[in-house]
Motif scaffolding. Sequence first.
Motif, short mmCIF file in Angstrom:
data_model
loop_
_atom_site.label_atom_id
_atom_site.label_comp_id
_atom_site.label_asym_id
_atom_site.label_seq_id
_atom_site.Cartn_x
_atom_site.Cartn_y
_atom_site.Cartn_z
N LEU A 1 11.09 -21.32 -41.81
CA LEU A 1 10.80 -19.78 -42.59
C LEU A 1 10.88 -18.94 -41.17
O LEU A 1 11.17 -18.15 -41.68
CB LEU A 1 9.93 -19.78 -43.69
N ILE A 2 9.80 -19.07 -40.66
CA ILE A 2 9.39 -18.04 -39.92
C ILE A 2 10.19 -17.39 -38.60
O ILE A 2 10.71 -16.48 -38.74
CB ILE A 2 8.35 -18.67 -38.59
N ILE A 3 11.22 -18.81 -38.65
CA ILE A 3 12.01 -18.84 -37.54
C ILE A 3 13.44 -17.92 -37.82
O ILE A 3 13.53 -17.15 -37.01
CB ILE A 3 12.60 -20.40 -37.03
N SER A 4 13.99 -17.88 -38.93
CA SER A 4 14.70 -17.52 -39.71
C SER A 4 14.23 -16.03 -40.08
O SER A 4 15.23 -15.31 -39.69
CB SER A 4 15.25 -18.24 -40.81
N LEU A 5 13.17 -16.33 -40.49
CA LEU A 5 12.54 -14.41 -40.78
C LEU A 5 12.75 -14.00 -39.95
O LEU A 5 13.40 -12.57 -39.92
CB LEU A 5 11.53 -14.69 -41.44
N THR A 6 12.31 -14.26 -38.14
CA THR A 6 12.34 -13.33 -36.71
C THR A 6 13.14 -13.70 -36.36
O THR A 6 13.48 -12.20 -35.54
CB THR A 6 10.53 -13.84 -36.54
N THR A 7 14.04 -14.19 -36.64
CA THR A 7 15.45 -14.58 -35.42
C THR A 7 16.99 -13.32 -35.97
O THR A 7 17.59 -13.14 -35.25
CB THR A 7 16.02 -15.67 -34.73
N VAL A 8 17.52 -13.49 -37.15
CA VAL A 8 18.52 -13.54 -37.37
C VAL A 8 18.40 -12.03 -39.17
O VAL A 8 17.67 -12.64 -39.55
CB VAL A 8 19.31 -14.95 -37.60
N LYS A 9 19.33 -11.94 -38.90
CA LYS A 9 18.99 -11.25 -40.66
C LYS A 9 20.06 -11.89 -41.02
O LYS A 9 19.42 -11.85 -42.54
CB LYS A 9 20.17 -10.03 -39.91
N LYS B 1 8.89 -5.86 -44.92
CA LYS B 1 8.07 -6.86 -45.44
C LYS B 1 8.29 -8.26 -45.56
O LYS B 1 7.84 -9.33 -45.14
CB LYS B 1 9.41 -6.89 -46.32
N ARG B 2 9.77 -8.06 -44.06
CA ARG B 2 9.64 -9.71 -43.45
C ARG B 2 8.17 -9.95 -42.86
O ARG B 2 8.06 -10.73 -42.13
CB ARG B 2 10.90 -9.12 -42.24
N MET B 3 8.14 -8.74 -41.47
CA MET B 3 6.79 -8.92 -41.04
C MET B 3 5.43 -9.82 -41.77
O MET B 3 5.22 -10.05 -41.27
CB MET B 3 6.08 -7.85 -40.25
#
Lengths: 178, 175
Positions: free
Chosen positions: A77-85, B7-9
Motif C-alpha cells: 500500500l505504501i509503495i502504490s500510494l507513493t509511486t503511482v497515480k 491525503k495520500r501523504m
Amino acid sequence: MADLLTHVLVAYSVAVVLSWRLHWITTPYVTALMVGSTLPDLTRIGLLIDPGLIERTGIPFSYSPLHTLGGALITFLIISLTTVKNFKPVSMLLGLGVLTHFALDLLLINASGHSFTVLWPLTAYRPPTPGLYLSTDLWPALLAGAVALVVWYTDSKRRFGSKNIYACIDNYRHEHDG
Amino acid sequence: MYRRIPKRMLMVAALFTILISLFVWHGSLSPDPESNIYPGERELIRDHHGYIGEKVEVGGRVISESPLTIEVKYGGETMELFVTGTDAKVREGDRLTVFGTLQEDNIVTASKVVVQPFLNIVYMYLVSIVAALWVLSRILTQWRWNHRDKALEPRERPGNLRESISRFFAGGEHG
C-alpha cells in the motif's frame, strides 16, 4: 524464502497468463506483479541494518512482519500510494505478487516441519510445510525458468497478429496529430 | 489532484507508523511452542540457560565437522552450539539449521537438521541479485517519472536501458 529469481520468474508467468484474459495487464503491469513478488523479502534489509543492534537500544525489533500478510499489505500500500497515480491496478498486482511469494515460501523445507507465520498479525499460526525445496536449491529456479520460457513463447505467438502494435500507434499518431 | 496529494501523504505516514509498530510488536513476542514458534537465535544468545530441556529451532554456520559445531549469531553476538544426534554430511561453511532439544553445555540433540551447502548459498545470493537487477531494469525501461503528477507512469513503449536511465526523470512527452 525461496531464492528471488524463482519468485520473480513465477510472478512473470502468472502475470503474463493473466494478461491473456485481462487485457489491461500490459508489460509494465506484468513488472508490477513481479515487484510485488519481491516485497516480502525486504526482510533482507536485516543484512544491512541488523535488528539485533537496534534491539540493543532496548526497543524490541524484528523485520519479520514484512514477511507476513499484515506487513506485506502495508508495504505494497505504501509503495502504490507513493509511486503511482493509478493506485488500484498497481496495488492489486503488487498484492497478487505478494501472494505468489507466500504460496512458494509455504512449501519450503523447514527444520521444525512448520512454515512461517503467514497470517500474522491475525494469527501466529505456522502451517505445516510439505517441505518441497530449500531456498538454496537450484532446481526451483530452473523449473520456474522453463515454465516462464514456455509462457513467454506462447505469449509472443499470441501477439503475433498485433506484433506491430507500436507501428500502429505511430501511424495513428501521425494521422491524428499531424 | 492537489487535494489528493496531502491525503495520500497522511495515509502513507499512518501506514509507516503502523509498520514500525508491527516491527516493535513482533520483536516483543516470546516463543510459543504451542503455536510451533520455538526459541531461536535471539532467545538462545540472550538466555540459553532459560531454555535447557526445551525444543529450539536455531541455525548457524558450521565451524567444525567433528564435533559438529555451529556458530549462532544475533545482534553482533555469537555463541557456539554442538549438534548431536545427526549423521548429516556437512562441511565447514555450510549453514545448518537444527530443530531439537537444548541440553546443558550448549548441546542440541537434533530431531531434524537442514543443511544448506556453502556453494548453494553463494548461488542463492547470486541469482537473487540477478533477479533484483532484472526487475529494476524492467521498471526503468517500462515506467518513467512524471514530474507533473509526481508519480511513475507506464511508458507506451519500453525504451532501451541506457536511454531509459538517462531519461527516467526527464519526464518528456515521449520519454
